[in-house]
Enzyme design. Structure first.
Site, PDB file in Angstrom:
ATOM      1  N   LYS A  17      43.264  39.094  38.463  1.00 43.37           N
ATOM      2  CA  LYS A  17      42.366  37.934  38.481  1.00 43.37           C
ATOM      3  C   LYS A  17      43.127  36.610  38.350  1.00 43.37           C
ATOM      4  O   LYS A  17      42.609  35.563  38.692  1.00 43.37           O
ATOM      5  CB  LYS A  17      41.291  38.049  37.386  1.00 43.37           C
ATOM      6  CG  LYS A  17      40.446  39.325  37.455  1.00 43.37           C
ATOM      7  CD  LYS A  17      39.944  39.579  38.847  1.00 43.37           C
ATOM      8  CE  LYS A  17      39.062  40.825  38.985  1.00 43.37           C
ATOM      9  NZ  LYS A  17      39.638  42.087  38.566  1.00 43.37           N
ATOM     10  N   TYR A 231      30.680  53.323  37.701  1.00 46.78           N
ATOM     11  CA  TYR A 231      31.599  52.244  37.319  1.00 46.78           C
ATOM     12  C   TYR A 231      31.982  52.373  35.842  1.00 46.78           C
ATOM     13  O   TYR A 231      31.110  52.533  34.978  1.00 46.78           O
ATOM     14  CB  TYR A 231      30.952  50.874  37.548  1.00 46.78           C
ATOM     15  CG  TYR A 231      31.814  49.753  36.990  1.00 46.78           C
ATOM     16  CD1 TYR A 231      32.873  49.237  37.723  1.00 46.78           C
ATOM     17  CD2 TYR A 231      31.603  49.260  35.705  1.00 46.78           C
ATOM     18  CE1 TYR A 231      33.706  48.250  37.204  1.00 46.78           C
ATOM     19  CE2 TYR A 231      32.434  48.262  35.170  1.00 46.78           C
ATOM     20  CZ  TYR A 231      33.473  47.776  35.918  1.00 46.78           C
ATOM     21  OH  TYR A 231      34.295  46.818  35.395  1.00 46.78           O
ATOM     22  N   TYR A 257      39.945  51.008  36.870  1.00 53.01           N
ATOM     23  CA  TYR A 257      40.369  50.619  38.227  1.00 53.01           C
ATOM     24  C   TYR A 257      41.608  51.376  38.707  1.00 53.01           C
ATOM     25  O   TYR A 257      41.543  52.182  39.625  1.00 53.01           O
ATOM     26  CB  TYR A 257      40.665  49.111  38.279  1.00 53.01           C
ATOM     27  CG  TYR A 257      39.477  48.240  37.995  1.00 53.01           C
ATOM     28  CD1 TYR A 257      38.590  47.904  39.018  1.00 53.01           C
ATOM     29  CD2 TYR A 257      39.227  47.743  36.714  1.00 53.01           C
ATOM     30  CE1 TYR A 257      37.496  47.101  38.771  1.00 53.01           C
ATOM     31  CE2 TYR A 257      38.138  46.942  36.464  1.00 53.01           C
ATOM     32  CZ  TYR A 257      37.278  46.623  37.490  1.00 53.01           C
ATOM     33  OH  TYR A 257      36.193  45.832  37.229  1.00 53.01           O
TER      34      TYR A 257
HETATM   35  C1  LIG Z   1      38.947  43.366  38.861  1.00 50.05           C
HETATM   36  C2  LIG Z   1      39.944  44.444  38.930  1.00 50.05           C
HETATM   37  C3  LIG Z   1      40.150  45.164  40.131  1.00 50.05           C
HETATM   38  C4  LIG Z   1      39.330  44.972  41.360  1.00 50.05           C
HETATM   39  O1  LIG Z   1      39.583  43.776  42.024  1.00 50.05           O
HETATM   40  P1  LIG Z   1      38.384  43.084  42.811  1.00 50.05           P
HETATM   41  O2  LIG Z   1      38.995  41.888  43.404  1.00 50.05           O
HETATM   42  O3  LIG Z   1      37.298  42.817  41.819  1.00 50.05           O
HETATM   43  O4  LIG Z   1      37.914  44.061  43.852  1.00 50.05           O
HETATM   44  C5  LIG Z   1      41.131  46.128  40.152  1.00 50.05           C
HETATM   45  N1  LIG Z   1      41.859  46.403  39.045  1.00 50.05           N
HETATM   46  C6  LIG Z   1      41.681  45.747  37.892  1.00 50.05           C
HETATM   47  C7  LIG Z   1      42.498  46.153  36.727  1.00 50.05           C
HETATM   48  C8  LIG Z   1      40.719  44.748  37.793  1.00 50.05           C
HETATM   49  O5  LIG Z   1      40.545  44.112  36.625  1.00 50.05           O
END
Ligand SMILES: *Cc1c(COP(=O)(O)O)cnc(C)c1O
Length: 299
Positions: A17, A231, A257
């Protein structure tokens, strides 16, 4: 195999991010905002990186957090990213699972305005056109690093959530003429819905940058086979991926993720999807702070 270390982006344990926030907080600054408002799940890496970036640039920050994974209580709400949000000085507004998050964000923003603040609202995951530019830029960085290593970037595997990371990389590779095949591993949405989300965002980014979006739909591929029950709910494959990468590389993945995207990569390798002369890039998007919110999963 190569790992693109977005987890080393430095802000308070790092993550993907940060690249989006570079653009978003620049815009907030330009608009004269003094307070950043964003939202996500209780263990949101995005909220934590927003709190950190806001702190560094002198904004106040409010994060609206939805407690989505009750099975991981009490650490889910007390530790990991939720704890770091507090340490970073953000104001936390907690919401139960299933809360109307857009309405709550609007309410919080209205309150801040009434109190005389100038809030700037960042959408979930920072995934609007502006935030996604961070990953268009990242695609260029990956290709430059590949050139430096004198390797071709043949395949790339990345987690796909709010879609900005996936969309930005596809737009960037396409714009720069790279044939790199991007596999987006969905962490929540079914393939058709997630593909549409990525495609719509990527197309909007192309429009903003004056690029042709003709190839975009053919270059978006989403695999939804690793979501598990939903999720934020990890699976045995996620546990295997986290253990394997920790114990062979000393690198921490996360249960929401990168555990899922690495589980996909492991299965692709085992099933012979890649040939020996092809290079595969795994994008480590961060998230290890969430491990502490998922202590129960590892117990
Ligand atoms: C937010 C996030 C993602 C996904 O990225 P997006 O741009 O929201 O699709 C992947 N891995 C981690 C650790 C994240 O925090």
């Amino acid at each position: 195999m190569f790992i693109k270390r977005e987890d080393c982006s430095r802000l308070a344990t790092g993550g993907n991010k940060t690249r989006k926030l570079e653009f978003l907080l620049g815009e907030a600054w330009k608009q004269g905002a003094d307070t950043i408002v964003t939202s996500g799940a209780t263990q949101s890496n995005h909220a934590r990186q927003t709190a950190a970036a806001a702190a560094k640039l002198g904004f106040r920050c409010t994060v609206v957090l939805e407690s989505r994974v009750s099975s991981m209580a009490p650490q889910y709400t007390a530790s990991g990213n939720a704890l770091l949000d507090k340490v970073l000085g953000a104001t936390i507004v907690s919401a139960p699972s299933g809360a109307d998050m857009p309405a709550l964000v609007a309410e919080v923003t209205g309150q801040l305005t009434d109190e005389g603040a100038s809030p700037y609202v960042i959408p979930v995951g920072g995934s609007n056109v502006l935030g996604t530019l961070g990953f268009v830029e990242c695609a260029g960085e990956i290709l430059a690093q590949a050139a430096q290593l004198e390797i071709s970037a043949d395949h790339l595997v990345v987690a796909s959530g709010s879609a900005g990371t996936h969309a930005g990389l596809v737009v960037g590779f396409d714009a720069l003429g790279s044939p790199c095949v991007v596999s987006g591993i969905s962490v929540g949405g079914y393939a058709s819905a997630q593909s549409n989300k990525v495609c719509n965002l990527a197309t909007a980014v192309c429009r903003e940058l004056g690029l042709s979006a003709t190839n975009i739909p053919h270059r978006i591929s989403v695999d939804d086979a690793f979501i598990g029950p939903g999720y934020g709910l990890p699976t045995p494959e996620v546990r295997e991926a986290i253990d394997l990468v920790a114990r062979y590389e000393g690198i921490l993945l996360d249960p929401v993720y990168t555990g899922k995207s690495m589980a996909a990569l492991i299965r692709y390798i085992r099933s012979g999807c890649y040939s020996k002369n092809e290079n595969v890039i795994f994008v480590h998007t961060g998230g290890s702070a969430a491990l502490f919110g998922y202590e129960k999963f590892f117990a």
